[in-house]
Motif scaffolding. Structure first.
Motif, short mmCIF file in Angstrom:
data_model
loop_
_atom_site.label_atom_id
_atom_site.label_comp_id
_atom_site.label_asym_id
_atom_site.label_seq_id
_atom_site.Cartn_x
_atom_site.Cartn_y
_atom_site.Cartn_z
N VAL A 1 9.81 17.23 -7.37
CA VAL A 1 9.36 18.61 -7.26
C VAL A 1 8.08 18.69 -6.43
N MET A 2 7.13 17.81 -6.70
CA MET A 2 5.88 17.83 -5.94
C MET A 2 6.13 17.44 -4.48
N ALA A 3 7.06 16.52 -4.24
CA ALA A 3 7.42 16.16 -2.87
C ALA A 3 7.95 17.39 -2.14
N TRP A 4 8.80 18.15 -2.82
CA TRP A 4 9.37 19.36 -2.21
C TRP A 4 8.30 20.39 -1.90
N VAL A 5 7.36 20.57 -2.82
CA VAL A 5 6.29 21.55 -2.63
C VAL A 5 5.53 21.24 -1.34
N PHE A 6 5.15 19.99 -1.15
CA PHE A 6 4.38 19.62 0.04
C PHE A 6 5.24 19.63 1.30
N LEU A 7 6.43 19.07 1.20
CA LEU A 7 7.29 18.99 2.38
C LEU A 7 7.67 20.37 2.88
N GLN A 8 8.05 21.25 1.97
CA GLN A 8 8.41 22.61 2.36
C GLN A 8 7.23 23.34 2.98
N GLY B 1 4.41 14.87 1.41
CA GLY B 1 5.73 15.16 0.85
C GLY B 1 6.69 14.00 1.00
N LEU B 2 6.72 13.38 2.18
CA LEU B 2 7.62 12.23 2.42
C LEU B 2 7.21 11.03 1.57
N ALA B 3 5.90 10.78 1.46
CA ALA B 3 5.43 9.65 0.65
C ALA B 3 5.77 9.86 -0.83
N LEU B 4 5.62 11.08 -1.32
CA LEU B 4 5.97 11.36 -2.71
C LEU B 4 7.48 11.23 -2.91
N LEU C 1 6.31 5.95 -1.59
CA LEU C 1 5.70 5.02 -0.64
C LEU C 1 4.20 5.30 -0.57
N PHE C 2 3.38 4.28 -0.86
CA PHE C 2 1.93 4.45 -0.96
C PHE C 2 1.63 5.67 -1.83
N PHE C 3 2.30 5.70 -2.98
CA PHE C 3 2.30 6.89 -3.82
C PHE C 3 0.92 7.30 -4.28
N ARG C 4 0.13 6.37 -4.77
CA ARG C 4 -1.19 6.75 -5.29
C ARG C 4 -2.08 7.31 -4.20
N PHE C 5 -2.03 6.72 -3.01
CA PHE C 5 -2.82 7.24 -1.90
C PHE C 5 -2.35 8.65 -1.53
N TRP D 1 0.71 7.38 -13.91
CA TRP D 1 1.93 6.76 -14.42
C TRP D 1 2.58 5.82 -13.40
N GLY D 2 2.11 5.81 -12.18
CA GLY D 2 2.72 4.95 -11.16
C GLY D 2 4.11 5.42 -10.78
N ALA D 3 4.25 6.72 -10.52
CA ALA D 3 5.56 7.32 -10.27
C ALA D 3 6.26 6.78 -9.03
N GLY D 4 5.54 6.17 -8.12
CA GLY D 4 6.16 5.59 -6.94
C GLY D 4 6.99 4.35 -7.23
N ARG D 5 6.83 3.80 -8.42
CA ARG D 5 7.60 2.62 -8.81
C ARG D 5 8.98 2.99 -9.34
N ILE D 6 9.18 4.25 -9.71
CA ILE D 6 10.46 4.67 -10.27
C ILE D 6 11.37 5.07 -9.11
N LEU D 7 12.32 4.23 -8.80
CA LEU D 7 13.24 4.44 -7.68
C LEU D 7 12.48 4.72 -6.39
N GLY D 8 11.38 4.01 -6.20
CA GLY D 8 10.55 4.20 -5.02
C GLY D 8 10.30 2.89 -4.29
N ILE D 9 9.86 3.01 -3.07
CA ILE D 9 9.61 1.85 -2.21
C ILE D 9 8.44 1.02 -2.74
N ASP D 10 7.50 1.65 -3.42
CA ASP D 10 6.32 0.92 -3.91
C ASP D 10 6.71 -0.22 -4.85
#
Length: 197
Positions: free
Chosen positions: A42-49, A108-111, A115-119, A168-177
């Motif tokens: 959802v947050m990825a969509w907010v930024f990307l859109q 948006g793409l990183a979220l 990828l580099f989620f925390r940054f 929570w380290g959300a980039g680790r859940i089905l993410g490249i991180d």
């Protein structure tokens, strides 16, 4: 209680000290993972859109296109204690506009891809901090009013969501991180984990 696979249900207890009080509650690891992943999308969509809409309006090269200058010079209330800062940003619209447009797209793409989620979450939270403070219609003595109330608006909520997702380290859940953290580069440079996760 065992499941059909012979494994115990993925339920844990969180024990923490919060504001001087001990807090303990049970949670489902499975549903926590789904909710974190869903919030990340959802947050990825907010930024990307937001970034793609601004880019579709012509970006910063077209004088009839989207620009931050109109908002920064006209919509920030004079009573906002940071109005001078935002007026200065308005004078730098040729620099601010691409930072906002491409910043939102890249965040948006990183979220989205974890990828580099925390940054990315930190950069998104900084952008939301600016949007939130620009929405103040007055200062501390007035309760920092925003358009629909006091103190809290959607930018503030997004800022807290990004903080929580990074914690929570959300980039680790089905993410490249998750893969990057296992790489030799990250193993040899543990400080990189502050950018991942």
């Amino acid at each position: 209680m065992a499941t059909g696979s012979g494994r115990q249900p993925a339920e844990r207890t969180l024990d923490a000290n919060l504001l001087g009080s001990n807090v303990s509650f049970n949670y489902s690891e499975t549903w926590l993972a789904y909710s974190i992943f869903g919030l990340r999308l959802v947050m990825a969509w907010v930024f990307l859109q937001a970034g793609l809409e601004k880019l579709a309006e012509g970006g910063w090269g077209d004088p009839l296109a989207w620009s931050s200058a109109g908002y920064l010079n006209n919509a920030v209330a004079d009573a906002n204690p940071l109005s001078g800062l935002f007026a200065w940003f308005g004078e730098l619209a040729t620099i601010v506009d691409p930072m906002v447009i491409f910043g939102q797209i890249l965040i948006g793409l990183a979220l989205l891809f974890g990828l580099f989620f925390r940054f990315a979450a930190l950069m998104g939270a900084v952008q939301m901090l600016f949007f939130w403070t620009a929405a103040w219609q007055d200062g501390l003595m007035a309760g920092f009013p925003v358009e629909n109330g006091f103190f809290i608006d959607s930018s503030f909520v997004y800022m807290l969501l990004l903080f929580g997702l990074a914690a929570w380290g959300a980039g680790r859940i089905l993410g490249i991180d998750a893969t990057l953290e296992q790489s030799d580069i990250v193993q040899q440079n543990p400080w990189l984990r502050y950018l991942l996760g």
